[in-house]
Design a protein around this motif. Structure first.
Motif, PDB file in Angstrom:
ATOM      1  N   TYR A 141       0.858  -1.233  -0.105  1.00 16.05           N
ATOM      2  CA  TYR A 141       0.091  -0.202  -0.015  1.00 16.05           C
ATOM      3  C   TYR A 141       1.020   1.345  -0.104  1.00 16.05           C
ATOM      4  O   TYR A 141       0.460   2.043  -0.773  1.00 16.05           O
ATOM      5  CB  TYR A 141      -1.062  -0.124   1.403  1.00 16.05           C
ATOM      6  N   SER A 235      -8.396  -3.629   6.612  1.00 18.85           N
ATOM      7  CA  SER A 235      -9.788  -3.981   6.093  1.00 18.85           C
ATOM      8  C   SER A 235     -10.048  -3.224   4.710  1.00 18.85           C
ATOM      9  O   SER A 235      -9.329  -2.182   4.628  1.00 18.85           O
ATOM     10  CB  SER A 235     -10.852  -3.877   7.019  1.00 18.85           C
ATOM     11  N   TYR A 236     -11.059  -3.193   4.031  1.00 18.57           N
ATOM     12  CA  TYR A 236     -11.670  -2.596   3.162  1.00 18.57           C
ATOM     13  C   TYR A 236     -11.946  -1.106   3.513  1.00 18.57           C
ATOM     14  O   TYR A 236     -11.494  -0.151   2.709  1.00 18.57           O
ATOM     15  CB  TYR A 236     -12.830  -3.352   2.565  1.00 18.57           C
ATOM     16  N   HIS A 239      -8.616   0.522   3.774  1.00 19.40           N
ATOM     17  CA  HIS A 239      -7.814   0.854   2.865  1.00 19.40           C
ATOM     18  C   HIS A 239      -8.684   2.060   1.990  1.00 19.40           C
ATOM     19  O   HIS A 239      -8.007   2.890   1.475  1.00 19.40           O
ATOM     20  CB  HIS A 239      -7.653  -0.405   1.705  1.00 19.40           C
ATOM     21  N   GLU A 307     -13.477  -8.115   1.684  1.00 17.69           N
ATOM     22  CA  GLU A 307     -12.677  -8.662   2.776  1.00 17.69           C
ATOM     23  C   GLU A 307     -11.600  -9.846   2.495  1.00 17.69           C
ATOM     24  O   GLU A 307     -10.329  -9.900   2.989  1.00 17.69           O
ATOM     25  CB  GLU A 307     -13.068  -8.954   4.413  1.00 17.69           C
ATOM     26  N   TYR A 310      -7.931  -8.879   1.557  1.00 20.42           N
ATOM     27  CA  TYR A 310      -7.078  -8.601   2.897  1.00 20.42           C
ATOM     28  C   TYR A 310      -6.973  -9.550   3.612  1.00 20.42           C
ATOM     29  O   TYR A 310      -5.721  -9.577   4.225  1.00 20.42           O
ATOM     30  CB  TYR A 310      -7.963  -7.373   3.216  1.00 20.42           C
ATOM     31  N   THR A 313      -3.965 -11.452   2.134  1.00 20.50           N
ATOM     32  CA  THR A 313      -2.662 -10.734   2.548  1.00 20.50           C
ATOM     33  C   THR A 313      -2.237 -10.845   3.926  1.00 20.50           C
ATOM     34  O   THR A 313      -0.936 -11.107   3.921  1.00 20.50           O
ATOM     35  CB  THR A 313      -2.952  -9.199   2.255  1.00 20.50           C
ATOM     36  N   ARG A 314      -3.128 -10.866   4.801  1.00 21.22           N
ATOM     37  CA  ARG A 314      -2.825 -11.106   6.189  1.00 21.22           C
ATOM     38  C   ARG A 314      -2.289 -12.409   6.456  1.00 21.22           C
ATOM     39  O   ARG A 314      -1.109 -12.232   7.249  1.00 21.22           O
ATOM     40  CB  ARG A 314      -4.019 -10.712   7.037  1.00 21.22           C
ATOM     41  N   LEU A 458       0.531  -5.629   8.753  1.00 20.11           N
ATOM     42  CA  LEU A 458      -0.482  -6.498   7.806  1.00 20.11           C
ATOM     43  C   LEU A 458      -0.312  -8.037   8.651  1.00 20.11           C
ATOM     44  O   LEU A 458      -1.388  -9.075   7.988  1.00 20.11           O
ATOM     45  CB  LEU A 458      -0.103  -6.573   6.604  1.00 20.11           C
TER      46      LEU A 458
END
Length: 581
Positions: A141, A235-236, A239, A307, A310, A313-314, A458
């Protein structure tokens, strides 16, 4: 006593006090340096001293300057300060010289700087920020290398906290002092202030707004560390709404700061009030109201779909943030601080024996003087002359100056295992257990070390080693020789970037080439010498008897009980002789 005599006496007392304080400080610095040098860690001492000098030097100077400038400006607004004086029966006011007011302002500034000292950044955070740690991986990001979060961000957060404490403290002090003067007063249900006070407070308000803008920058990075999603997931909403919203808040806050400065300087306080109100309402709307509305009016199925990337990614960052063996950090998460002496050695007599034969052990305190070291004890050599005086002064142990203490004597001051390892490897987090293990007949205290951070982005957070962590990788195993107090560190075969950078920067702070010893450690104390007799090797009863008698010999030797040692020795000889027959 004449005034000149009194002045000379005061000067003499001041000089004597300066010599005592300066001598104690110099001896403490010398003792601290030789402690690190005796363990081969002089470069680490240099880094530590330089970082402490930078942090406390720059921090103290900046805090004193900020406080003094504000307090001096306050003093200028007072005009002439008069104090009542009486001469005979006549009472009159005497003006206080400006230099005395400035001296008082300087003393207050020093007090403010001293009060803010505890929140200054730690030297280890500055050291990591300067060492140039790199992960060669970036977050998706902000596109920052992950070392930005683990090495730089902790230092920046600590610097922000210190700056906020200094500015808020100075602002409160200035307002209180102004309220004692005619320049700031409550009159007819309204606050009245002079032009000088108004301009001064406008500058302070501008400075606070700029620091608030800094906080929005840090909050943006904190969203990646611990977001508003389930379990702290980024989260969305974070972001798509909070990140742009915090950027907008930073820009608007900068504009409001300029508006407050100009309007306050020109006396248009209503504009300042409106500008500050706008930024407060905008902040609450962006950080609280809008995220709640987005989540409230979005269907559950839509939220799950949004979600999913994300969450993926986590999971990816969590996998990289922890030691590959998941059971390692799961066990740490569930464990508390353990007393290894009690868990490994069952009876109290054996525990006491371990401590009697150890220069260092968990919880050890005090200073030990090894007058005739037979081994290479890792301690300061006492020496003669100025060196000996320095140690006596630093440790307040003037019996060290006695001629009966040989010059080759060694001082072992830091005797606690954790404290000793922490001094040589300060950036690593220590494990929960200190284990007594043995290499041949030598006792070592084993302590696991980890690279840990609460700012890794993250990833999922765990409570590890007593704190909330988002990054926890095994870095090394520390081994402390109980007889010599020397520290060795066996580096992990695949160290993470933080551990690799630190060990490269300070290769001599400890022996990082100790994996061989680490692999050969056993939990059995004082393993007996193996017999060459084939029948003895296969006879478990014989081996158990030899082990028991050998351990009894070692215990008697450690306790200086020569009679018990002789009995055990004779019994062992008789046992071996009977086996050979």
């Amino acid at each position: 006593m004449t005034p000149s005599t009194r002045r000379r006496l005061l000067v003499g007392v001041a000089i004597a006090a300066a010599i005592l304080v300066g001598g104690r400080a110099a001896s403490a610095i010398y003792a601290d340096y030789t402690w690190y040098a005796s363990l081969g860690a002089a470069p680490l001492w240099t880094e530590r001293s330089g970082d402490l000098l930078l942090i406390y030097g720059i921090g103290s100077v900046v805090a004193v300057v900020v406080a003094f400038v504000n307090l001096a400006a306050l003093g200028r607004s007072i005009g002439v300060l008069t104090l009542p004086r009486r001469l005979a029966n006549v009472e009159f006011g005497e003006a206080v010289p400006r230099k005395y007011i400035d001296r008082f302002a300087f003393v207050l500034a020093v007090i403010v700087a001293a009060a803010a000292t505890p929140v200054l950044p730690s030297w280890t955070s500055l050291a990591l920020a300067r060492l140039g740690v790199t992960f060669r991986e970036s977050d998706p990001y902000f596109q920052h290398d992950l070392a930005f979060y683990t090495a730089w961000l902790p230092f920046e957060k600590a610097a922000y906290t210190w700056a906020m404490v200094v500015v808020v403290g100075v602002a409160i002090l200035v307002v209180i002092l102004y309220s004692l003067t005619p320049g700031l007063r409550w009159e007819r249900a309204s606050l009245r202030m002079s032009a000088h006070v108004r301009r001064h407070l406008s500058v302070l308000a501008t400075l606070l707004l700029l620091i608030t803008m800094w906080s929005y920058r840090l909050e943006s990075y904190d969203l990646l560390i611990k977001g508003s999603g389930e379990g702290g997931m980024f989260s969305y909403v974070d972001h798509q709404w909070l990140l742009p919203g915090l950027l907008l808040l930073s820009i608007v806050t900068a504009a409001v700061a300029i508006t407050v400065l100009l309007s306050g300087w020109t006396g248009q306080l209503r504009i300042s009030f409106i500008a500050v109100t706008v930024i407060v309402i905008l902040s609450v709307s962006i950080q609280e109201i809008i995220p709640w509305m987005v989540q409230r009016f979005t269907a559950r199925e839509t939220q799950i779909v949004r979600e999913r990337p994300y969450s993926t990614t986590r999971a990816d960052f969590t996998r990289r943030a922890y030691t590959p063996n998941a059971s390692t950090y799961e066990a740490l998460r569930k464990s508390g601080v353990s007393a290894a002496l009690d868990s490994v050695v069952s009876d109290a007599a054996s525990r006491q024996l371990l401590r009697q034969d150890s220069l260092v052990y968990p919880g050890a305190r005090g200073t030990v003087l090894v007058a005739d070291p037979q081994l290479d004890v890792a301690g300061q050599r006492l020496g003669d002359g100025i060196a000996r005086l320095g140690y006596a002064w630093a440790y307040q142990a003037f019996d060290l100056l006695s001629d009966s203490v040989p010059r080759r004597a060694r001082l072992v001051t830091v005797r606690d295992v954790r404290g000793r390892v922490r001094a040589l490897a300060p950036v690593f987090t220590q494990g929960s257990m200190v284990e007594p293990l043995f290499h041949a007949d030598t006792l070592y205290w084993k302590l696991e070390l980890y690279s840990a951070s609460s700012n890794y982005p993250l990833s999922q957070h765990y409570i590890l080693a007593g704190e909330d962590r988002s990054y926890f990788r095994h870095a090394a195993t520390a081994l402390v020789n109980a007889r010599t107090a020397r520290v060795m560190i066996a580096a992990d075969p695949a160290p993470d970037p933080i551990a690799q950078t630190w060990m490269t920067a300070f290769p001599n702070a400890a022996d990082y080439r100790a994996p061989t010893i680490a692999r050969e450690l056993t939990t059995t104390p004082w393993s007996p010498v193996a017999s060459d007799t084939t029948s003895a090797k296969g006879d478990s009863t014989f081996r158990a008897a030899v082990t028991r008698l050998y351990n009894r010999m070692r215990a008697a030797l450690a306790a200086s009980d020569l009679q018990a040692f002789g009995i055990a020795y004779d019994s062992l000889g008789a046992l071996i002789g009977a086996t050979h027959r």
